[in-house]
Design a protein around this motif. Structure first.
Motif, PDB file in Angstrom:
ATOM      1  N   SER A  19       9.587  10.454  -3.869  1.00  0.00           N
ATOM      2  CA  SER A  19       9.526  10.209  -2.425  1.00  0.00           C
ATOM      3  C   SER A  19       8.717   8.964  -2.091  1.00  0.00           C
ATOM      4  O   SER A  19       9.054   8.226  -1.158  1.00  0.00           O
ATOM      5  CB  SER A  19       8.923  11.417  -1.704  1.00  0.00           C
ATOM      6  N   PHE A  20       7.648   8.713  -2.846  1.00  0.00           N
ATOM      7  CA  PHE A  20       6.750   7.610  -2.494  1.00  0.00           C
ATOM      8  C   PHE A  20       6.554   6.602  -3.622  1.00  0.00           C
ATOM      9  O   PHE A  20       6.543   5.400  -3.374  1.00  0.00           O
ATOM     10  CB  PHE A  20       5.389   8.172  -2.060  1.00  0.00           C
ATOM     11  N   GLY A  21       6.391   7.084  -4.859  1.00  0.00           N
ATOM     12  CA  GLY A  21       6.070   6.180  -5.960  1.00  0.00           C
ATOM     13  C   GLY A  21       7.118   5.116  -6.193  1.00  0.00           C
ATOM     14  O   GLY A  21       6.800   3.920  -6.302  1.00  0.00           O
ATOM     15  N   ILE A  22       8.393   5.506  -6.261  1.00  0.00           N
ATOM     16  CA  ILE A  22       9.459   4.536  -6.511  1.00  0.00           C
ATOM     17  C   ILE A  22       9.596   3.574  -5.330  1.00  0.00           C
ATOM     18  O   ILE A  22       9.846   2.380  -5.515  1.00  0.00           O
ATOM     19  CB  ILE A  22      10.790   5.272  -6.789  1.00  0.00           C
ATOM     20  N   CYS A  23       9.416   4.091  -4.110  1.00  0.00           N
ATOM     21  CA  CYS A  23       9.436   3.206  -2.930  1.00  0.00           C
ATOM     22  C   CYS A  23       8.335   2.153  -3.028  1.00  0.00           C
ATOM     23  O   CYS A  23       8.556   0.970  -2.730  1.00  0.00           O
ATOM     24  CB  CYS A  23       9.266   4.020  -1.652  1.00  0.00           C
ATOM     25  N   GLY A  24       7.156   2.588  -3.453  1.00  0.00           N
ATOM     26  CA  GLY A  24       6.052   1.651  -3.621  1.00  0.00           C
ATOM     27  C   GLY A  24       6.343   0.601  -4.676  1.00  0.00           C
ATOM     28  O   GLY A  24       6.007  -0.583  -4.515  1.00  0.00           O
ATOM     29  N   LEU A  25       6.995   1.017  -5.759  1.00  0.00           N
ATOM     30  CA  LEU A  25       7.345   0.088  -6.838  1.00  0.00           C
ATOM     31  C   LEU A  25       8.322  -0.980  -6.338  1.00  0.00           C
ATOM     32  O   LEU A  25       8.139  -2.178  -6.592  1.00  0.00           O
ATOM     33  CB  LEU A  25       7.955   0.865  -8.002  1.00  0.00           C
ATOM     34  N   VAL A  26       9.345  -0.554  -5.618  1.00  0.00           N
ATOM     35  CA  VAL A  26      10.355  -1.504  -5.117  1.00  0.00           C
ATOM     36  C   VAL A  26       9.762  -2.412  -4.051  1.00  0.00           C
ATOM     37  O   VAL A  26       9.994  -3.630  -4.060  1.00  0.00           O
ATOM     38  CB  VAL A  26      11.576  -0.736  -4.571  1.00  0.00           C
ATOM     39  N   LEU A  27       8.980  -1.850  -3.129  1.00  0.00           N
ATOM     40  CA  LEU A  27       8.360  -2.676  -2.084  1.00  0.00           C
ATOM     41  C   LEU A  27       7.408  -3.697  -2.706  1.00  0.00           C
ATOM     42  O   LEU A  27       7.413  -4.877  -2.317  1.00  0.00           O
ATOM     43  CB  LEU A  27       7.614  -1.795  -1.090  1.00  0.00           C
ATOM     44  N   GLY A  28       6.611  -3.268  -3.682  1.00  0.00           N
ATOM     45  CA  GLY A  28       5.698  -4.191  -4.351  1.00  0.00           C
ATOM     46  C   GLY A  28       6.445  -5.308  -5.067  1.00  0.00           C
ATOM     47  O   GLY A  28       6.024  -6.473  -5.027  1.00  0.00           O
ATOM     48  N   TYR A  29       7.562  -4.959  -5.703  1.00  0.00           N
ATOM     49  CA  TYR A  29       8.362  -5.978  -6.396  1.00  0.00           C
ATOM     50  C   TYR A  29       8.921  -6.988  -5.397  1.00  0.00           C
ATOM     51  O   TYR A  29       8.887  -8.204  -5.635  1.00  0.00           O
ATOM     52  CB  TYR A  29       9.503  -5.308  -7.161  1.00  0.00           C
ATOM     53  N   CYS A  30       9.438  -6.500  -4.274  1.00  0.00           N
ATOM     54  CA  CYS A  30       9.998  -7.396  -3.259  1.00  0.00           C
ATOM     55  C   CYS A  30       8.933  -8.332  -2.685  1.00  0.00           C
ATOM     56  O   CYS A  30       9.189  -9.519  -2.458  1.00  0.00           O
ATOM     57  CB  CYS A  30      10.636  -6.579  -2.140  1.00  0.00           C
ATOM     58  N   ILE A  31       7.737  -7.785  -2.453  1.00  0.00           N
ATOM     59  CA  ILE A  31       6.647  -8.615  -1.933  1.00  0.00           C
ATOM     60  C   ILE A  31       6.262  -9.682  -2.940  1.00  0.00           C
ATOM     61  O   ILE A  31       6.046 -10.851  -2.597  1.00  0.00           O
ATOM     62  CB  ILE A  31       5.424  -7.739  -1.581  1.00  0.00           C
ATOM     63  N   SER A  32       6.188  -9.297  -4.225  1.00  0.00           N
ATOM     64  CA  SER A  32       5.800 -10.260  -5.268  1.00  0.00           C
ATOM     65  C   SER A  32       6.827 -11.375  -5.424  1.00  0.00           C
ATOM     66  O   SER A  32       6.483 -12.479  -5.858  1.00  0.00           O
ATOM     67  CB  SER A  32       5.611  -9.533  -6.599  1.00  0.00           C
ATOM     68  N   LYS A  33       8.078 -11.112  -5.084  1.00  0.00           N
ATOM     69  CA  LYS A  33       9.138 -12.123  -5.185  1.00  0.00           C
ATOM     70  C   LYS A  33       9.347 -12.878  -3.873  1.00  0.00           C
ATOM     71  O   LYS A  33      10.272 -13.684  -3.754  1.00  0.00           O
ATOM     72  CB  LYS A  33      10.455 -11.457  -5.600  1.00  0.00           C
ATOM     73  N   ASN A  34       8.488 -12.618  -2.889  1.00  0.00           N
ATOM     74  CA  ASN A  34       8.536 -13.308  -1.590  1.00  0.00           C
ATOM     75  C   ASN A  34       9.879 -13.130  -0.878  1.00  0.00           C
ATOM     76  O   ASN A  34      10.400 -14.055  -0.262  1.00  0.00           O
ATOM     77  CB  ASN A  34       8.240 -14.803  -1.761  1.00  0.00           C
ATOM     78  N   PHE A  35      10.442 -11.928  -0.979  1.00  0.00           N
ATOM     79  CA  PHE A  35      11.661 -11.651  -0.240  1.00  0.00           C
ATOM     80  C   PHE A  35      11.353 -11.613   1.257  1.00  0.00           C
ATOM     81  O   PHE A  35      10.202 -11.407   1.660  1.00  0.00           O
ATOM     82  CB  PHE A  35      12.263 -10.308  -0.662  1.00  0.00           C
TER      83      PHE A  35
END
Length: 320
Positions: free
Chosen positions: A81-97
């Motif tokens: 519910s939360f962990g995978i969402c955090g992983l994807v959001l963090g990845y998107c932020i790190s790639k400056n999407f």
């Protein structure tokens, strides 16, 4: 985060924080509900600072630790519910999407996580979540109706109420994909908002804020989606095409939710035009959300806005 902390220590600390938040959300009454919203934040921070691989490793480690303390089912709920969402959001932020890409990616992930969670419970553990929930609701209503019958309430009226409850539960069964999508939206939104708040406290760079709500618009194709889904609902119900009916009614509910959001954006633009105080518009929005008739009116306002573009007319009035 202090630069003196090594990446390994930082990863361990953030993993420990994720575990503590998971335990608190499970065992603390009332407060645990709000702690739930922050479970994704440590994974977001670690993924942004050290990459997706370290974030995924922390997610797996926190899941295994939580599984030992609260059991695999609850640990899986938190991780999906939360962990995978955090992983994807963090990845998107790190790639400056862009902000929109970040949120859409997180939303899709949250929805797929809900589907995966249900699939694991159904096919791996043999737990029919939907049937279990509907059975509990039926039992609750049946006990209530029995109590009313014992105190002398008219049996015919109770039978009509039973029919309404059965019809509602049947509709809810058809709307399970929509409900899963709505749960995914809630998880994605809480992940986004809590991460934004914590990033500001830590003075870490977050994605650009979303455009002002009063400017939100959805494509006009939404009108055709509503029209064709209405036809699909009619054909599916009259010709007993269950699959067509199920797809059409879920698509229409999703489309009407988007139309409702656009309708609220129109009202927000009107509030800006009349310089309404924020507290006033929030009270109005709450009243609308709590009344089904107002929700329908605002949703249709959003659909008509796609044709007439009310906000453009307001801009012209402002210029004049």
């Amino acid at each position: 985060m202090s630069s003196k902390i090594t990446p390994t220590v930082e990863g361990g600390l953030l993993t420990a924080i994720a575990v503590i938040l998971g335990l608190a959300s499970t065992y603390l009454p009332v407060i645990g509900f709000f702690v739930d919203f922050f479970c994704a934040v440590p994974i977001v921070i670690l993924t942004v600072r050290q990459g997706a691989a370290k974030g995924a490793l922390a997610l797996v480690a926190s899941f295994l630790i939580l599984a030992m303390f609260i059991g695999p089912l609850l640990a899986m709920r938190i991780a999906l519910s939360f962990g995978i969402c955090g992983l994807v959001l963090g990845y998107c932020i790190s790639k400056n999407f862009s902000t929109v890409k970040c949120f859409i990616a997180t939303l899709i992930t949250a929805f797929l996580a809900q589907v995966l969670s249900i699939a694991i419970l159904t096919f791996v553990m043999g737990i029919n979540v939907f049937e279990m929930e509907f059975s509990e609701v039926r039992t609750m209503f049946e006990e209530t109706f029995q109590m009313y019958e014992n105190i002398g309430v008219d049996k015919q009226a109770l039978d009509e109420m039973r029919g309404q409850v059965d019809a509602t539960l049947k509709l809810m069964a058809y709307l399970m994909p929509f409900i899963l999508a709505l749960m995914g939206l809630i998880n994605a939104l809480t992940c986004y908002l809590t991460s934004k708040w914590i990033f500001a406290k830590l003075r870490m760079k977050f994605i650009e804020p979303l455009p002002p709500f009063a400017t939100w618009k959805f494509p006009k194709v939404l009108l055709y989606v509503v029209a064709f889904s209405t036809i699909g609902i009619y054909w599916g119900s009259t010709r007993e095409w269950t699959l067509l009916y199920t797809i059409s009614i879920n698509v229409q509910f999703i489309a009407m939710i988007l139309a409702f959001v656009q309708g609220l954006a129109v009202l927000s633009a009107v509030a800006d035009y009349f310089s309404m105080a924020k507290i006033g518009r929030r009270i109005i929005f709450i009243i609308i959300i709590l009344n089904m008739l107002f929700i329908e009116i605002v949703a249709f306002t959003g659909l008509f806005d796609m044709i007439f573009d009310y906000r453009k007319k307001l801009e012209k009035k402002t210029e004049t």
